[in-house]
Design an enzyme around this catalytic site. Structure first.
Site, mmCIF file in Angstrom:
data_model
loop_
_atom_site.group_PDB
_atom_site.id
_atom_site.type_symbol
_atom_site.label_atom_id
_atom_site.label_comp_id
_atom_site.label_asym_id
_atom_site.label_seq_id
_atom_site.Cartn_x
_atom_site.Cartn_y
_atom_site.Cartn_z
ATOM 1 N N PRO A 2 35.139 45.004 38.936
ATOM 2 C CA PRO A 2 34.034 44.949 39.904
ATOM 3 C C PRO A 2 34.014 46.156 40.842
ATOM 4 O O PRO A 2 35.015 46.503 41.455
ATOM 5 C CB PRO A 2 34.320 43.666 40.703
ATOM 6 C CG PRO A 2 35.305 42.905 39.898
ATOM 7 C CD PRO A 2 36.075 43.912 39.113
ATOM 8 N N GLU A 3 32.858 46.798 40.898
ATOM 9 C CA GLU A 3 32.622 47.856 41.863
ATOM 10 C C GLU A 3 31.432 47.423 42.715
ATOM 11 O O GLU A 3 31.003 46.283 42.631
ATOM 12 C CB GLU A 3 32.351 49.177 41.128
ATOM 13 C CG GLU A 3 33.536 49.592 40.263
ATOM 14 C CD GLU A 3 33.366 50.968 39.627
ATOM 15 O OE1 GLU A 3 32.526 51.762 40.094
ATOM 16 O OE2 GLU A 3 34.088 51.237 38.657
ATOM 17 N N HIS A 93 40.796 29.949 34.133
ATOM 18 C CA HIS A 93 41.086 30.867 35.238
ATOM 19 C C HIS A 93 40.353 30.526 36.530
ATOM 20 O O HIS A 93 40.256 31.353 37.421
ATOM 21 C CB HIS A 93 40.804 32.323 34.851
ATOM 22 C CG HIS A 93 41.329 32.705 33.506
ATOM 23 N ND1 HIS A 93 42.660 32.570 33.166
ATOM 24 C CD2 HIS A 93 40.713 33.193 32.398
ATOM 25 C CE1 HIS A 93 42.838 32.971 31.918
ATOM 26 N NE2 HIS A 93 41.672 33.345 31.433
ATOM 27 N N ARG A 112 43.356 37.757 36.250
ATOM 28 C CA ARG A 112 44.593 38.476 36.563
ATOM 29 C C ARG A 112 45.050 38.314 38.003
ATOM 30 O O ARG A 112 46.143 38.738 38.355
ATOM 31 C CB ARG A 112 44.423 39.958 36.196
ATOM 32 C CG ARG A 112 44.194 40.113 34.686
ATOM 33 C CD ARG A 112 44.086 41.552 34.279
ATOM 34 N NE ARG A 112 45.312 42.293 34.523
ATOM 35 C CZ ARG A 112 45.439 43.604 34.351
ATOM 36 N NH1 ARG A 112 44.407 44.309 33.960
ATOM 37 N NH2 ARG A 112 46.584 44.198 34.586
ATOM 38 N N ARG A 155 39.008 68.188 52.138
ATOM 39 C CA ARG A 155 39.625 67.406 51.056
ATOM 40 C C ARG A 155 39.741 68.248 49.799
ATOM 41 O O ARG A 155 38.751 68.569 49.164
ATOM 42 C CB ARG A 155 38.831 66.132 50.803
ATOM 43 C CG ARG A 155 38.825 65.265 52.040
ATOM 44 C CD ARG A 155 38.322 63.883 51.791
ATOM 45 N NE ARG A 155 38.313 63.164 53.065
ATOM 46 C CZ ARG A 155 39.223 62.280 53.427
ATOM 47 N NH1 ARG A 155 40.211 61.974 52.606
ATOM 48 N NH2 ARG A 155 39.139 61.682 54.595
#
Ligand SMILES: [Zn+2]
Length: 281
Positions: A2-3, A93, A112, A155
């Protein structure tokens, strides 16, 4: 995994399913998904509560309930919120189940279990470290060349690594950063600080277009292209397509490891040196 678009999808669905409805009963399994709270206490705190609002910040969901109850949800690698009926068979799950009047059950499913549910007060939601450490939101906040110029100035890491740093810009992960840089024709290994103004503009537009493309596919109740965190029907331009022809120039796409993550790219559309027009050739 998921983003931003998938978390935005979860926010929209939780609003549709839960806002204004009282949770009649909560079942919480004893898993590491529950952060710092016993299952019984978690179930007791959310039982009889009514969800009032859902806010997404980066990849975090902030759920505000009545009586000053707040819940933060992070989907980790395989987390999902799904709606089922009470009579449906048990769901693999499923870690937490919110029962609603009329027989709907909203499950938090996570194979997970890198995701997390953290109970807090509603007023403390914006003060959670997971939220206060975030940079501007890649969708909600104005991401343009000027913002990227300020942010990237000192950066020196690969631009892809910087784009995935949630303290710089919140919401992008491997998929969206890969897609945004392909759209911008920028090699993912270029140093962020070396990009010129034209290239920064292209990156800003690439981010927007990549997000819009994925957001255009999320109107259904369940995402067709993602299952348990894995892309099952690839809707992306270059992500997961190494060896296939570039959709723009047909050169075979390549993959590089950058910052420990696989990055698909077109060696022709995304040269490692600054693109030719900039040099006046
Ligand atoms: Zn190409």
């Amino acid at each position: 995994m998921p983003e931003l678009p998938e978390v935005e999808h979860a926010a929209r669905m939780l609003r549709r399913w839960l806002v204004g409805r009282r949770i009649t009963r909560v079942e919480a399994d004893p898993t590491r998904v529950l952060r710092g709270i016993e299952p019984e206490d978690f179930a007791r705190a959310l039982g009889n509560r009514t969800l009032e609002s859902v806010v997404r910040r980066g990849k975090n969901l902030l759920l505000a309930f009545d009586r000053d109850v707040g819940l933060s949800s992070h989907l980790g690698m395989t987390g999902r919120w799904v709606r089922r009926r009470a009579e449906d068979p048990a769901r693999a799950h499923s870690r937490v189940r919110l029962h609603l009047p009329g027989g709907d059950v909203v499950h938090y499913v996570d194979q997970r279990m890198f995701g997390g549910l953290e109970l807090t007060t509603r007023s403390d939601l914006p003060r959670l470290p997971a939220v206060t450490t975030l940079g501007p939101d890649a969708l909600e906040d104005e991401i343009d060349a000027a913002f990227l110029a300020r942010t990237f100035a000192r950066r020196n890491s690969a631009v892809k690594v910087v784009l995935m740093d949630q303290t710089v810009l919140a919401g992008l992960g491997n998929i969206q950063a890969t897609e945004a840089l392909f759209r911008a024709r920028i090699h993912p290994s270029r140093r962020a600080s070396e990009l010129d103004r034209r290239e920064l503009g292209a990156v800003a537009r690439g981010i927007q277009k990549a997000l819009e493309h994925t957001l255009g596919m999320i109107d259904t109740e369940e995402l067709a292209y993602l299952s348990d965190g894995a892309v099952i029907e690839n809707p992306f331009l270059v992500y997961g397509r190494a060896g296939e022809p570039c959709p723009r120039c047909a050169t075979p796409l390549e993959t590089l490891r950058i910052g420990g993550r696989a990055s698909a790219l077109c060696p022709r559309c995304q040269p490692l040196t600054r693109s030719a027009p900039r040099r006046g050739r």
